[in-house]
Every structure is written in structure tokens, then in C-alpha cells.
Design an enzyme around this catalytic site. Structure first.
Site, PDB file in Angstrom:
ATOM      1  N   GLY A 173      44.355 -38.965  -7.634  1.00  0.00           N
ATOM      2  CA  GLY A 173      43.983 -40.165  -8.394  1.00  0.00           C
ATOM      3  C   GLY A 173      44.285 -41.421  -7.608  1.00  0.00           C
ATOM      4  CG  ASN A 174      42.197 -44.743  -8.009  1.00  0.00           C
ATOM      5  OD1 ASN A 174      42.358 -45.612  -8.853  1.00  0.00           O
ATOM      6  ND2 ASN A 174      41.096 -43.982  -7.959  1.00  0.00           N
TER       7      ASN A 174
END
Ligand code: CTP
Length: 422
Positions: free
Chosen positions: A218-219
Site C-alpha cells: 500500500g501507500n
């Protein structure tokens, strides 16, 4: 046209004198309605002399003419500049304790409010919630400028220059005259704003690319900027679809399509963009995803091999490229009905180029109409309520610098640019 200039009690009230001048010189019939506190900053005599009309702050003068209802009903535009924290709070909660708040409740024309106050007051969640409420109801809230405030402090909270406010008033008057703003009781329910009749798609949040049932790549994107863009577009009258990879509460009047991965987001955007006037790609789409998905949780220690020893080596994750959704939208365009495409660029700047240089190169590479470049880093932008952006337009060297201001104010600025293109 009949314009009501509301003035609340802030030091920037003096700038409203110039706005009054600009409106009168353009031939408008301006009625000034200051609050009682505004008269501490600029006196009644000044407003009366400049507007050529008597000035009242309460509802008890000229009572036979029912001014608390008539002034608002007859207005073609109400502009409140400066709008203080107190005025925004009273307007948002629907109070009617002086003439200006009565006017705001009875007006069925476009309403513009220009908040001006100290940064702390502007950024306070109470003020931001009031601005969000007013925006959702169709009020055009002009983001404050950033710079020197009354004391030694600087920051967002300055009233924009009278010429800028005048331009907004001219646009809103034209919109009202064009029939975009309904009159009568229907106005309180019907969508109002310069995006009325437009269909927009906004993406938000960071995609999650699953590795196994419990892990993902993810980020750090929170989705707040995308949600602010969706909320402001809805407030300005658009029909909004928010394709979201974030788990925030849906803004009022916005249809949310929840997705998780880049591939799901691509499918949803494709489906929704077919009928759209504008697509804003504010999401942080993962450029890569794991090449395979393990149906079961990947264990730290694998089954013993043939020789009986446990395999404790770390697994190797192979990545494959995700589609570039924005590039796909640009490539699929053709004909006059193509949507305006807005991209976002998260940049940190490095030794080879500045944030802005990276932004310009990305705009050229991606071919979208608008690129909103924001400076990112571990301590800025992600998850915060504030943002600093540079807005670039295809075919223009001009840069619009916005911030540091709230993500709602950034959203207003982005939609101002988009409505200009539309
Ligand atoms: N974007 C997209 N699909 C992707 C990656 C990005 O649609 N697979 C969109 C984002 O929503 C954003 C814009 O492209 O509007 C720019 O994203 P960014 O990550 O800054 O650009 P990249 O093209 O990925 O460039 P790089 O990471 O190399 O800077």
C-alpha cells in the site's frame, strides 16, 4: 443587478470598501449589510456614503418594509466579505439573530463567502466543519489567501484582494442570471453552483495490492484530498461519483464506489468515465502489484524439506506493472465529448529537478488537461488536513500556487480551474 454586500467584524472589512466600489462602478445596486461588530472596523457613515443608501445591522429599522425578508428575497447575489469565524458559524447553524443572517436565510440567489481570520481560527475543526456545511449547501466559499495577517503572524486567513472577489461575484451573477440558481423554495433543495448539470468522477485513496489474505502493498495516501474534491464538486452542483480506495465517510450527495486494487479502480473509472464531463485522478494508484496472490497466509517457516530441515528463507515477491489509469483515459479520448482529465502528481524533488520541474515533465508525459502537483514527504501532505499545491494547465506556462491551505480550499481552487476549462 441587486447585490447584497455582507460585512462581518474583521479587520479586512476595509477591503470590502473597495469591493463595494468595484460592484457599484460596474452598475450594480449594492446594499451593504454589516454586522454590529463590522462597524467597529468601518463605520456606518462610510458604508452609507459609498453605497448611497442607509445602512442597518438589525431587523428593527424600516419595519414596515420587512427588510429582514425583502433584502434577501430580492437579491441577485449575496457576497459576505470578510466572513469571520463567528459569521460562518451562525450561517452554518441557520441562526437569524441580526439582519445579515436573516438575509442569508431568505436569499435564493448565489451566495459567496470569503472567510478571513487568523490561521488558527480558520484551521479549527469547527470553522472547517462550518465551511464544509455551507459548501455542501451551495455557498461558494472563496479560499483565503496566505500571507501577512493583522499581527506579526503570517499564514492562510487573509481576505483575497477586492479585484479577485469582484471576479468571483461577476461569475456568480452570470450563473444566477443564466438560470443555474433556482429561485423560491426549490432553491433550498435543488443543486446550485457552477458545476450544476455536470457529471464528475473523482478517485481517492491509496490502492491496496494484496499479497495474501492478510497482507498488502500500500501507500501513505489518506484519501482526504480526493474526498474534499468530491464534496466541493457536489456543493457546487455536480453529480459526483467517488471511486474510493479509502475508508472515509462518504461526503453528502456523493455516490461512492468502493474499490481496493488498481485493477478494480481501473474497471470502475472506465465504467463511470464514459458519461463524465470531468475525471479527477486524485488517487495514489500503486504502479506495481505482486505477480501472484497466495490463497493462504504466507508462513515464516515453510514445511520441512526432504532432508527434514525447516526452510526459513525469506520469500521473494515479484511485482508486475499495474495499468496507468490516467494514461488510459487520455489515450481513449477522442471527439468533443471527451472529459476534462485532471491528474495529481506526488513529487518530492531531488538533485536532478525541483518539484515543479518534475510536475511539468509529468504533465507533458501524461497529456492530461490539468496537473495538480503536490509536494510530499513523510511529514507533509499525507494524512494531514493541509496541502500546498501548484496547478499546471496543458498549453500554458502559468502556475497557480495554492497553500498551505486546507484540502477543501485546494479543492475549490482546482474546481475553479476546471470550470474555467469547461
Ligand atoms: N496514476 C494512474 N495509474 C497509475 C499510477 C498513477 O492513474 N497506475 C495517476 C494518479 O492518480 C495521478 C497521476 O497518475 O493522478 C500521477 O501519479 P504519480 O504516481 O505521481 O505518477 P507516475 O506516473 O506513477 O510517475 P512516477 O511514480 O514515476 O513519478
Amino acid at each position: 443587478m441587486k447585490v447584497v454586500l455582507g460585512v462581518a467584524g474583521g479587520i479586512a472589512a476595509y477591503k470590502a470598501c473597495s469591493l463595494l466600489r468595484l460592484l457599484s462602478e460596474a452598475g450594480h445596486d449594492v446594499t451593504v449589510v454589516p454586522t454590529a461588530s463590522a462597524l467597529h472596523f468601518v463605520g456606518e457613515a462610510t458604508w452609507a456614503a459609498l453605497s448611497g443608501k442607509p445602512v442597518h445591522t438589525d431587523v428593527w429599522s424600516d419595519i414596515t418594509e420587512v427588510p429582514h425578508v425583502r433584502i434577501g428575497q430580492e437579491a441577485d447575489l449575496v457576497v459576505v466579505a470578510p466572513a469571520t469565524a463567528d459569521l460562518l458559524a451562525r450561517a452554518a447553524s441557520g441562526q437569524a439573530d441580526d439582519l445579515l443572517t436573516n438575509v442569508l436565510l431568505t436569499a435564493r440567489c448565489p451566495v459567496v463567502m470569503a472567510p478571513a481570520m487568523h490561521t488558527e481560527m480558520y484551521e479549527h475543526p469547527a470553522t472547517q466543519a462550518n465551511i464544509a456545511t455551507l459548501t455542501e449547501r451551495g455557498v461558494h466559499v472563496v479560499p483565503p489567501a496566505s500571507g501577512r495577517l493583522t499581527g506579526r503572524d503570517t499564514g492562510p486567513g487573509r481576505l483575497p484582494e477586492p479585484e479577485q472577489l469582484f471576479e468571483v461575484c461577476v461569475r456568480e451573477l452570470a450563473r444566477g442570471a443564466g438560470g443555474a440558481a433556482p429561485s423560491g423554495a426549490a432553491a433550498a433543495r435543488a443543486p446550485r453552483g457552477d458545476l450544476a448539470g455536470r457529471r464528475v468522477v473523482v478517485t481517492a485513496g491509496g490502492t491496496r495490492e494484496p499479497l495474501d489474505p492478510v497482507r498488502y502493498l500500500g501507500n501513505r495516501s489518506s484519501g482526504k484530498q480526493g474526498y474534499a474534491l468530491a464534496a466541493v464538486a457536489a456543493g457546487r452542483g455536480a453529480e459526483v461519483v467517488l471511486v474510493s480506495a479509502a475508508s472515509l465517510e462518504a461526503p453528502a450527495g456523493v455516490r461512492v464506489v468502493r474499490v481496493e486494487t488498481a485493477l478494480e479502480m481501473e474497471a470502475a473509472v472506465r465504467a463511470e468515465a464514459a458519461e463524465a464531463d470531468v475525471v479527477v485522478m486524485a488517487a495514489a494508484v500503486a504502479d506495481f502489484r505482486p505477480s501472484s496472490y497466495a490463497d493462504h497466509k504466507i508462513k515464516k517457516t515453510h514445511e520441512p524439506g526432504a532432508d527434514g530441515s525447516a526452510d526459513e528463507s525469506a520469500p521473494v515477491v515479484t511485482l508486475v506493472r499495474n495499468p496507468d489509469i490516467l494514461a488510459g483515459l487520455v489515450a481513449a479520448r477522442g471527439g468533443a465529448a471527451a472529459p476534462v482529465v485532471v491528474g495529481f502528481a506526488a513529487e518530492t524533488g531531488d538533485e536532478s529537478a525541483s518539484v515543479l520541474e518534475h510536475g511539468r515533465a509529468k504533465l507533458a508525459r501524461k497529456g492530461c488537461d490539468v496537473l495538480v502537483v503536490n509536494e510530499v514527504g513523510a511529514d507533509v501532505t499525507f494524512g494531514k488536513d493541509d496541502n500546498t499545491v501548484h496547478v499546471l494547465r496543458r498549453g500554458s506556462d502559468a502556475v497557480l500556487d495554492v497553500g498551505p491551505v486546507t484540502k477543501t480550499a485546494v479543492a475549490q481552487a482546482v474546481w475553479d480551474v476546471v470550470t474555467d476549462i469547461l
